[in-house]
Design a protein around this motif. Structure first.
Motif, short mmCIF file in Angstrom:
data_model
loop_
_atom_site.label_atom_id
_atom_site.label_comp_id
_atom_site.label_asym_id
_atom_site.label_seq_id
_atom_site.Cartn_x
_atom_site.Cartn_y
_atom_site.Cartn_z
N ARG A 70 40.43 42.73 49.49
CA ARG A 70 40.79 41.31 49.62
C ARG A 70 41.88 41.11 50.67
N GLU B 132 46.91 37.43 42.82
CA GLU B 132 47.43 38.02 44.03
C GLU B 132 48.90 38.37 43.91
N THR C 170 39.07 34.90 41.79
CA THR C 170 39.97 35.83 42.44
C THR C 170 40.80 36.59 41.44
N PHE D 212 34.35 38.32 47.49
CA PHE D 212 35.62 37.78 47.95
C PHE D 212 35.45 36.85 49.14
N TYR E 78 41.49 44.70 45.29
CA TYR E 78 42.71 44.12 45.85
C TYR E 78 42.87 44.52 47.31
#
Length: 223
Positions: A210, A148, A145, A138, A207
């Motif tokens: 990140r 999001e 990615t 990341f 997630y």
């Protein structure tokens, strides 16, 4: 309860080795062997196993592509990638394609069994090694990615559970820490996955890392 397992590897000796490992353990039932990604997709359609152990590198359709196709039509089948390399690109692609786990073929057999039992019982915690690899990916400017979603879609309790999952805690550990039942933890995790459009705990951990939602990710970012 026996978990039905499909083993996929283009090398016959590799399949036999995995079969020998699982046949000596209670709770695992080998329902088939596939020698290609194409064959694995077909057999999953016919057999609908609980778990697929999938070699990444195979001639023709790779294990990564086979995983994507299987999860498209059978999202509840759990898939663990098997490889001799911990290449971060393969790891990240496997997670994006829906894989629940990633095992190195040279790992200790006992570690395999513990990992698979935990995964199938929805108690598996992501290994710290995998979390480290994900975090490095990341940080790369060229990293792909995961889609999001803003963290503020989660309730305060869901945020707490997200951080616990990403820190490597099992459902039982989370329940004890938050003084709730394991079933409540499982329900919260299902809701979190749905809200964030994610498929599994591995993606959930990715997630959280990140978005800097773990002490672990914050510690790594200062290095």
């Amino acid at each position: 309860m026996n978990y039905r397992v499909l083993i996929t590897d283009d090398h016959p000796l590799a399949r036999k080795a995995v079969c020998a490992l699982l046949e000596g353990e209670q709770g695992f039932e080998i329902v088939g062997e596939a020698d290609s990604g194409e064959r694995a997709v077909m057999m999953c359609h016919d057999l609908v196993p609980d778990l697929v152990l999938m070699d990444i590198q195979m001639p023709g359709m790779s294990g990564l592509e086979a995983t994507r196709r299987i999860k498209q039509y059978n999202p509840h089948i759990k898939i663990v990638m098997l490889t001799v390399s911990d290449d971060v690109a393969d790891l990240f692609t496997a997670i994006q394609n829906g894989a629940q786990g990633y095992l190195l073929k040279n790992m200790d057999p006992d570690d395999w069994i513990v990992y698979l039992r935990g995964l199938l019982d929805d108690q598996n915690e992501i290994s710290r090694h995998i979390a480290d690899r994900l975090f490095l990916q990341f940080r790369s400017a060229h990293a792909q990615t995961i889609e999001e979603t803003k963290p503020n879609v989660l309730s305060q309790r869901e945020g707490e559970i997200l951080m616990c999952v990403a820190s490597g805690q099992s459902n039982r550990q989370i329940a004890e820490q938050l003084i709730i039942t394991e079933n409540t933890v499982k329900n919260h995790i299902k809701n979190i996955l749905a809200k964030l459009s994610l498929d599994n705990r591995v993606q959930l951990t990715a997630y959280a890392i990140r978005h800097g939602l773990t002490q672990y990710s914050q510690k790594q970012s200062r290095k």
